[in-house]
Design an enzyme around this catalytic site. Structure first.
Site, PDB file in Angstrom:
ATOM      1  N   LYS A   1       0.801  -1.211   0.000  1.00  0.00           N
ATOM      2  CA  LYS A   1       0.000   0.000   0.000  1.00  0.00           C
ATOM      3  C   LYS A   1       0.847   1.281   0.000  1.00  0.00           C
ATOM      4  O   LYS A   1       0.322   2.369  -0.164  1.00  0.00           O
ATOM      5  CB  LYS A   1      -0.978  -0.001   1.168  1.00  0.00           C
ATOM      6  CG  LYS A   1      -1.814  -1.249   1.279  1.00  0.00           C
ATOM      7  CD  LYS A   1      -2.758  -1.447   0.121  1.00  0.00           C
ATOM      8  CE  LYS A   1      -3.952  -0.568   0.228  1.00  0.00           C
ATOM      9  NZ  LYS A   1      -5.116  -1.090  -0.519  1.00  0.00           N
TER      10      LYS A   1
HETATM   11  C1  LIG Z   1      -2.107  -6.659   4.509  1.00  0.00           C
HETATM   12  C2  LIG Z   1      -2.938  -6.345   3.302  1.00  0.00           C
HETATM   13  N1  LIG Z   1      -3.135  -7.307   2.403  1.00  0.00           N
HETATM   14  C3  LIG Z   1      -3.886  -7.085   1.317  1.00  0.00           C
HETATM   15  C4  LIG Z   1      -4.491  -5.866   1.080  1.00  0.00           C
HETATM   16  C5  LIG Z   1      -5.385  -5.697  -0.122  1.00  0.00           C
HETATM   17  O1  LIG Z   1      -4.992  -4.733  -1.032  1.00  0.00           O
HETATM   18  P1  LIG Z   1      -6.041  -3.934  -1.865  1.00  0.00           P
HETATM   19  O2  LIG Z   1      -6.660  -2.895  -0.962  1.00  0.00           O
HETATM   20  O3  LIG Z   1      -5.296  -3.300  -2.979  1.00  0.00           O
HETATM   21  O4  LIG Z   1      -7.090  -4.881  -2.356  1.00  0.00           O
HETATM   22  C6  LIG Z   1      -4.297  -4.844   2.003  1.00  0.00           C
HETATM   23  C7  LIG Z   1      -4.944  -3.555   1.842  1.00  0.00           C
HETATM   24  O5  LIG Z   1      -4.927  -2.702   2.716  1.00  0.00           O
HETATM   25  C8  LIG Z   1      -3.503  -5.087   3.148  1.00  0.00           C
HETATM   26  O6  LIG Z   1      -3.292  -4.139   4.079  1.00  0.00           O
END
Ligand SMILES: Cc1ncc(COP(=O)(O)O)c(C=O)c1O
Length: 578
Positions: A120
């Site tokens: 992120k």
């Molecule tokens: C630890 C973690 N994994 C996966 C994701 C998923 O990403 P996305 O928001 O782009 O779907 C996030 C999003 O905040 C996250 O913090």
């Protein structure tokens, strides 16, 4: 090409010009009627207006977006740490695929090497760059973001380097490690209840929008709708994967929260590798997956952070995902531990979910094929959570290893051996003053809060009341629903005293609950938890001291009998007397 992603942030509450006084340290939100809130609420789930179509060159020519060209070479000297976002390593898994009978090559994209520790960082930085380019923000402005934490860290990192103020609004569930990193980066944190629905004024999205309305020179970059979210992956992460794989990739597996990662990746990868399969990962308890039927479950809470939602974010275009895998906390967190233990990858909890899902989906791939899996964040965020044996054992994800002969005499005794009193419960509408009066009168430090249906909503505790009253977040007239503590631990009547002792190592009390199945129809049932009692450290300590073999030995030699003897000792004594 038309926009690959959502078009604009037309909902954005305008940044008000004018005085830019120092932001107050604590933000107390003014009360707002439900009508007022609903009129202003900007939904994070309105369908995308993006016109991008796969392989429709003509249509895609009218791309409204600014793109950032991928450069595989890092500068020798970086002007600041934000330049160390992206260009993350792609690493082969050597042990886990074999154990799952997966034949293809499995490569993991290690996003925890980004400057702030997660995937992120890419969107935090990108959204700030786009807002600067469009003249929407200037140093000194306040960046507010509702987030599960990692986007907050990405934005706070950019804010620290570039001179913005930052307020991060995140649900209580998210780890204290994330909170501490955010604080260290200079962000202010506002926590919101886990159970709040995304469109309620108390949710992290609702609270962020209310703050944005009240604070001058503030803006929500809005990861749920901002095209910069998927674009960061379309322009960056996907280009890196294609470069690292020389365009040879057969399957991509990514978890979804906002869905920005999977949407941005899918669009670029499918443009360049038409036959690729895109697999989405969604935890049980969330509704992002398709078909809708696979989302049905009794799970209402899951521990894995950052993934899943109770709405479909605008930036998630589910047409870009070919198949979904639903994941369970236990498989996910055990897999995260295996990734650390067996592959040396210091990754977070959603990475376990994603790799577990990849192991299911990649079974169908041949030896000469390749699956790429996104590892979103780092174990740094979860040192007191899934890395901790006690935390895992409390949730039944692992059993503590006890070597024979190591046990104490009381370890195997059950909760039923304790003399527990039925607790007093209170309703969520009760005034805080009344709850304090009851605690005073009954000399209790905590009271369970139970709704009319008998469901346990949480606890009202002296510590929580005190913290919130002192900081002015509640008044004696507030209802206890405004200060419910829902991070308390539960044990069942069949739990052993050893299990209880591990819980009480860290918590002052635990709620003793009993599960009851409630049928509303022949085929429809739900589980209801009945409160049996509250158990404190003093209860356990009393039990151990009163029934301790040494105490009993002394009493026996004094010719006394113990009143509160544990059944096991009584039995032992009778045997000895025979
Ligand atoms: C630890 C973690 N994994 C996966 C994701 C998923 O990403 P996305 O928001 O782009 O779907 C996030 C999003 O905040 C996250 O913090």
């Amino acid at each position: 090409m038309k926009c690959p992603i959502e078009e604009d942030m037309s909902h954005e509450m305008p940044t008000r010009k004018g005085d830019n006084k120092k932001m107050s340290k604590k933000h107390r939100l003014k009360s707002m009627s439900m009508e007022e809130f609903s009129d202003r609420y900007v939904r994070p789930d309105i369908p995308t207006r993006c016109k991008w179509m796969l392989h429709d060159e003509e249509n895609n020519k009218a791309d409204p977006h600014h793109h950032i060209k991928f450069d595989p070479m890092p500068p020798k000297i970086m002007p600041n740490i934000l330049h160390n976002i992206g260009r993350t390593p792609l690493v082969k898994l050597n042990v886990i695929p074999r154990e799952f009978g997966v034949k293809c090559e499995v490569l993991v994209k290690c996003e925890f090497f980004n400057a702030g520790g997660s995937v992120k960082d890419r969107i935090g930085y990108r959204m700030v760059l786009e807002a600067e380019k469009d003249g929407k923000i200037k140093p000194g402005d306040i960046l507010i973001e509702p987030t599960s934490g990692n986007t907050g860290i990405g934005i706070a990192l950019a804010a620290a380097v570039k001179g913005y103020k930052c307020i991060i609004v995140m649900p209580e569930k998210m780890s204290s490690e994330k909170v501490n990193v955010l604080r260290a980066l200079g962000a202010e944190i506002v926590r919101t209840p886990n159970a709040a629905s995304f469109d309620s004024p108390e949710s992290h999205i609702g609270v962020a929008q209310r703050l944005n309305h009240e604070l001058k020179n503030s803006i929500i970059l809005d990861q749920y709708r901002n095209p910069g979210n998927p674009l960061a992956h379309y322009d960056g992460t996907a280009e890196e994967i294609l470069y690292q794989c020389d365009d040879k990739v057969d399957m991509l597996v990514a978890s979804a929260g906002t869905g920005g990662t999977i949407t941005g990746l899918s669009r670029k990868l499918k443009e360049r590798v038409p036959d690729i399969e895109i697999v989405g990962v969604d935890p049980l308890g969330s509704i992002l997956a398709e078909p809708e039927s696979i989302n049905e479950s009794d799970v209402t809470f899951y521990e894995v952070e950052g993934i899943g939602y109770d709405f479909i974010p605008t930036v998630l275009d589910r047409k870009d995902v070919d198949s979904w895998v639903k994941t369970h906390d236990k498989d996910s967190l055990l897999m995260s531990r295996n990734l650390i233990r067996k592959e040396g990858l210091l990754c977070g909890g959603s990475c376990g979910a994603t790799v577990w899902a990849a192991m299911q989906s990649a079974k169908k791939l041949r030896e000469d094929q390749r699956c790429v899996v996104i590892l979103a964040d780092s174990v740094r965020n979860y040192m007191t959570k899934f890395l901790d044996d006690d935390w895992m054992a409390e949730r039944d994800f692992i059993k503590h290893d006890i070597s024979p002969g190591e046990e104490e005499w009381w370890w195997s005794h059950k909760m039923t051996a304790l003399d527990l009193q039925t607790p007093l419960t209170v309703v969520p509408q009760m005034k805080c003053q009344s709850a304090i009066d009851i605690m005073n009168k009954e000399t209790f430090d905590q009271l369970p809060v139970v709704n009319e249906g008998g469901y346990v909503l949480g606890m009202v505790t002296l510590g929580n009341l005190m913290g919130k009253m002192v900081s002015g977040k509640i008044t004696p007239e507030s209802t206890v629903s405004e200060c419910i503590y829902d991070q308390f631990k539960k044990v069942s009547l069949s739990s052993s005293l050893y299990e209880l002792s591990r819980v009480l190592d860290r918590d002052y009390f635990a709620l003793v609950v009993h599960c009851q199945k409630l049928y509303s129809d022949l085929n429809k049932s739900s589980e209801k938890q009945i409160i049996f009692g509250i158990v404190t450290r003093m209860d356990l300590l009393n039990y151990i001291t009163k029934n301790h073999p040494d105490v009993n030995k002394d009493k026996e030699s004094d010719g006394m009998t113990t009143e509160n003897e544990c059944p096991a000792h009584r039995a032992n004594k009778t045997e000895a007397a025979k």
